[in-house]
Write a protein that holds these residues in place. Structure first.
Motif, PDB file in Angstrom:
ATOM      1  N   LEU A 163     -32.152  -4.478  33.612  1.00 12.41           N
ATOM      2  CA  LEU A 163     -31.448  -3.383  34.295  1.00 12.41           C
ATOM      3  C   LEU A 163     -32.335  -2.769  35.380  1.00 12.41           C
ATOM      4  N   ARG A 176     -23.083 -15.657  37.919  1.00 10.69           N
ATOM      5  CA  ARG A 176     -22.318 -14.416  37.766  1.00 10.69           C
ATOM      6  C   ARG A 176     -21.151 -14.543  36.801  1.00 10.69           C
ATOM      7  N   ASP A 177     -20.530 -15.726  36.760  1.00 10.76           N
ATOM      8  CA  ASP A 177     -19.339 -15.879  35.923  1.00 10.76           C
ATOM      9  C   ASP A 177     -19.600 -16.670  34.645  1.00 10.76           C
ATOM     10  N   ILE A 203     -19.593  -6.787  31.479  1.00  8.86           N
ATOM     11  CA  ILE A 203     -19.989  -7.327  32.779  1.00  8.86           C
ATOM     12  C   ILE A 203     -19.489  -6.426  33.912  1.00  8.86           C
ATOM     13  N   GLY A 204     -18.309  -5.828  33.725  1.00 14.69           N
ATOM     14  CA  GLY A 204     -17.808  -4.892  34.740  1.00 14.69           C
ATOM     15  C   GLY A 204     -18.746  -3.709  34.911  1.00 14.69           C
ATOM     16  N   GLN A 205     -19.227  -3.178  33.791  1.00 14.77           N
ATOM     17  CA  GLN A 205     -20.153  -2.044  33.867  1.00 14.77           C
ATOM     18  C   GLN A 205     -21.501  -2.469  34.456  1.00 14.77           C
ATOM     19  N   THR A 233     -21.945  -4.878  36.602  1.00 17.69           N
ATOM     20  CA  THR A 233     -21.727  -5.091  38.036  1.00 17.69           C
ATOM     21  C   THR A 233     -21.729  -3.761  38.780  1.00 17.69           C
ATOM     22  N   ALA A 234     -21.044  -2.764  38.218  1.00 21.63           N
ATOM     23  CA  ALA A 234     -21.016  -1.454  38.867  1.00 21.63           C
ATOM     24  C   ALA A 234     -22.411  -0.833  38.891  1.00 21.63           C
ATOM     25  N   TYR A 235     -23.127  -0.978  37.783  1.00 19.02           N
ATOM     26  CA  TYR A 235     -24.492  -0.440  37.690  1.00 19.02           C
ATOM     27  C   TYR A 235     -25.380  -1.040  38.778  1.00 19.02           C
ATOM     28  N   SER A 239     -24.396  -2.644  41.500  1.00 19.74           N
ATOM     29  CA  SER A 239     -23.897  -2.394  42.859  1.00 19.74           C
ATOM     30  C   SER A 239     -24.479  -1.095  43.395  1.00 19.74           C
ATOM     31  N   ARG A 240     -24.511  -0.092  42.525  1.00 20.28           N
ATOM     32  CA  ARG A 240     -25.063   1.190  42.982  1.00 20.28           C
ATOM     33  C   ARG A 240     -26.532   1.037  43.377  1.00 20.28           C
ATOM     34  N   LEU A 241     -27.331   0.388  42.512  1.00 13.07           N
ATOM     35  CA  LEU A 241     -28.762   0.252  42.800  1.00 13.07           C
ATOM     36  C   LEU A 241     -28.991  -0.620  44.035  1.00 13.07           C
ATOM     37  N   PRO A 252     -30.952  -6.734  42.343  1.00 11.54           N
ATOM     38  CA  PRO A 252     -30.636  -7.325  41.037  1.00 11.54           C
ATOM     39  C   PRO A 252     -31.404  -8.624  40.823  1.00 11.54           C
ATOM     40  N   PHE A 284     -23.683   5.825  48.154  1.00  8.91           N
ATOM     41  CA  PHE A 284     -22.903   4.589  47.945  1.00  8.91           C
ATOM     42  C   PHE A 284     -21.410   4.885  48.018  1.00  8.91           C
ATOM     43  N   VAL A 287     -18.867   2.104  48.736  1.00 14.63           N
ATOM     44  CA  VAL A 287     -18.671   1.010  47.775  1.00 14.63           C
ATOM     45  C   VAL A 287     -17.606   1.437  46.755  1.00 14.63           C
ATOM     46  N   MET A 314     -15.671  -0.019  44.771  1.00 14.94           N
ATOM     47  CA  MET A 314     -15.562  -0.700  43.483  1.00 14.94           C
ATOM     48  C   MET A 314     -16.304   0.046  42.377  1.00 14.94           C
ATOM     49  N   VAL A 315     -17.236   0.908  42.759  1.00 16.14           N
ATOM     50  CA  VAL A 315     -18.158   1.498  41.791  1.00 16.14           C
ATOM     51  C   VAL A 315     -17.619   2.771  41.133  1.00 16.14           C
ATOM     52  N   GLU A 371      -8.723  -3.670  36.819  1.00 18.06           N
ATOM     53  CA  GLU A 371      -9.829  -4.556  37.165  1.00 18.06           C
ATOM     54  C   GLU A 371      -9.333  -5.988  37.229  1.00 18.06           C
ATOM     55  N   PRO A 385     -14.687  -8.605  37.248  1.00 18.46           N
ATOM     56  CA  PRO A 385     -15.786  -7.629  37.233  1.00 18.46           C
ATOM     57  C   PRO A 385     -16.164  -7.136  38.624  1.00 18.46           C
ATOM     58  N   ARG A 386     -15.730  -7.852  39.663  1.00 25.39           N
ATOM     59  CA  ARG A 386     -16.128  -7.473  41.014  1.00 25.39           C
ATOM     60  C   ARG A 386     -14.962  -7.086  41.909  1.00 25.39           C
ATOM     61  N   THR A 415     -16.742  -6.219  45.477  1.00 28.73           N
ATOM     62  CA  THR A 415     -18.108  -6.462  45.922  1.00 28.73           C
ATOM     63  C   THR A 415     -18.344  -7.960  45.885  1.00 28.73           C
TER      64      THR A 415
END
Lengths: 154, 375
Positions: free
Chosen positions: A58, A77-78, A94-96, A98-100, A102-104, A112, B141, B144, B146-147, B339, B342-343, B374
């Motif tokens: 993380l 990724r998949d 995986i959705g969480q 990905t969001a985590y 994406s922000r970073l 990542p 962000f 973005v 999606m987040v 959703e 995941p993206r 994303t």
């Protein structure tokens, strides 16, 4: 020769009753392999906890306990293995995840882990990089140039 | 025009990728896309918006920074955007990152981020270049989509005349037991030519400057909790090239506190902020405007579906109401997200915006739908 300690397991195997053993046999066709978290054989790290693994994956820490910078590699990724891995180490879907990330990533904080498709490619990367850490299906682990530092039991 | 934007965007990123590729082979590309459409269903004002007659009311300003507005006709232009990012890892201690975004509202793709990262130690990073101002929780962000669960973030907190800065930031990421700390200080300045934000006040050719920008933020996360506090200041100046009588400057301070919590399928997103603007020159010289703003939302996830309800408000409290009356804007919204992967996700949002104080753009009911991803 000093024998390396056994890697810790996330979910220690328990003594199974005959009914459970039978049920497992019946389900064996759909059973999934354990996940092995691996590093280069020369890495002085002998074992990692689930929390240490999550921190690396993380982006919360960058180094092993030895102070060495870690090169963290993720599965594709998949890849279904990726979903199981992150659920086990972080409790996140995986959705969480990905969001985590994406922000970073899009705020420039941390990049990542690089994605590599498939156990064979991950094993190859880790065996060629002394600072690398990856994870694979434990059934793929037949390479003396990498070592298992954590097993996530299915 | 949007097609030209996209072309410019792709060409810029391709050029970046090619140039850094010569220096180092490890270049990672990523990006985000939000296609957002919406329209005002009904509103209290009819005809031209008082401060900007180019806007037909009933109307709603969804994005102040880019002056993205909706009226009674369905539009995809107000909030849609695409962004591409390239990061070249030159060594494990040094990387270069650039991000460009394009919008139908803007003829040119904008370089939002372009900075160098120096990893000083396992916990300290120094970044130099152009970045987003990390003003409130979602500020850096906010493109973005999606987040976060909203189709569009509450403009009551996320409507600013400057969103980027050129300067330097120092960040520390560390842990205290099972509490993860993420702290940064940042400093710099920004200049916006022909600010689109100022069109909200009928000024089409106003330049905005933020000088002496200085701020710090700290974020703590533990289990399902995330807490963030921020404090920043800047000296701002507004120059109307059409009418110097509108020129003014302020000394601005902003403080924010966000608290987010997740437990099982439920989550709460909340944020309060105070902005203090001391007018130094111009028609309101000597007037201090205090701006409390807040947003709170509760959501529930069930499989691929997420439902979310949010309330937000923004007030302007003037030290001299004879010169500048107090203002009060309120906003409630309902969101639903599905959703696709995941993206990628489809979201829809119903907004009810109202003005208990003086009329600015009028009350409005708005419907929006988006496709976010994303890559």
């Amino acid at each position: 020769m000093r024998r390396a300690p056994r890697p810790p397991v996330f979910d220690p195997p328990q003594r199974l009753g005959p009914r459970v053993a039978l049920a497992m046999l019946l389900w064996a066709g759909g059973a999934q392999a354990d996940i092995a978290v691996i590093v280069h054989a020369d890495n002085p790290v002998q074992s990692l906890t689930v929390r240490q693994t999550a921190e690396l994956y993380l982006g919360r820490v960058r180094t092993f306990d030895t102070g060495q910078y870690a090169v963290v590699v993720d599965q594709g990724r998949d890849d279904p293995l990726r979903g199981r891995f992150f659920k086990d180490v972080s409790g996140m879907s995986i959705g969480q995840v990905t969001a985590y990330w994406s922000r970073l990533q899009f705020t420039g904080q941390v990049q990542p882990p690089r994605s590599i498709d498939g156990d064979a490619a991950v094993l190859d990367f880790v065996r060629r990089n002394p600072a690398a850490i990856g994870y694979v299906n434990s059934t793929a682990m037949v390479d003396p140039r990498v070592k298992t530092v954590l097993v996530l039991r299915e | 025009m949007p097609y030209r934007n996209l072309f410019t965007l792709c060409a810029t990123v391709a050029a970046l990728g090619l140039s850094v590729a010569h220096a180092a082979p490890d270049v990672q590309f990523s990006g985000f896309l939000s296609v957002v459409g919406g329209r005002v269903l009904s509103g209290s004002l009819h005809g031209p918006m008082p401060d900007n007659p180019d806007v037909n009311c009933p109307c709603y300003i969804a994005d102040y920074a880019n002056f993205g507005t909706y009226d009674g006709s369905f539009s995809l232009a107000a909030e849609s955007r695409v962004g591409l990012q390239a990061t070249a890892t030159v060594t494990d201690r040094f990387s270069l990152t650039a991000q460009v975004t394009a919008r139908p509202l803007d003829a040119n793709a904008q370089l939002q981020w372009a900075y160098a990262t120096f990893v000083l130690s396992p916990t300290w990073d120094l970044q130099v270049g152009r970045k987003r101002i990390p003003q409130y929780f979602y500020s850096d962000f906010q493109d973005v989509g999606m987040v976060y669960p909203w189709v569009g973030l509450p403009p009551e907190l996320y409507g600013w005349d400057a969103t980027n800065y050129n300067g330097v930031s120092l960040r520390n990421r560390s842990a205290l037991g099972d509490v993860y700390l993420n702290t940064s200080v940042f400093a710099g300045s920004e200049q916006v030519k022909d600010s689109r934000y100022m069109r909200a006040y009928g000024q089409n050719h106003t330049d905005v400057r933020w000088d002496n920008l200085l701020g710090a933020d700290v974020e703590l996360s533990k289990g399902g909790w995330t807490l963030r506090a921020v404090a920043m200041q800047a000296d701002t100046a507004f120059t109307d090239k059409d009418d110097p009588g509108n020129d003014y400057s302020e000394q601005m301070q902003a403080y924010g506190l966000a608290a987010n919590y997740e437990h099982n399928n439920w989550f709460v997103l909340s944020e309060i902020a105070t902005n203090i603007r001391r007018n130094q020159t111009g028609p309101l010289a000597g007037v201090t405007i205090t701006v409390p703003a807040a947003s709170i939302g509760v959501g529930y996830r069930s499989g691929k579906w997420t439902g979310f309800a949010n309330y937000s408000q923004y007030q302007e409290l003037s030290s001299d109401t004879a010169l500048l009356p107090d203002n009060d804007y309120r906003h409630s919204a309902l969101m639903l997200k599905y959703e696709l992967s995941p993206r990628s996700a489809i979201k829809t949002q119903l907004d009810y915006y109202w003005e208990p104080g003086p009329v600015y753009s009028g009350d409005a009911r708005v419907w929006r739908i988006s496709y976010d991803r994303t890559f």
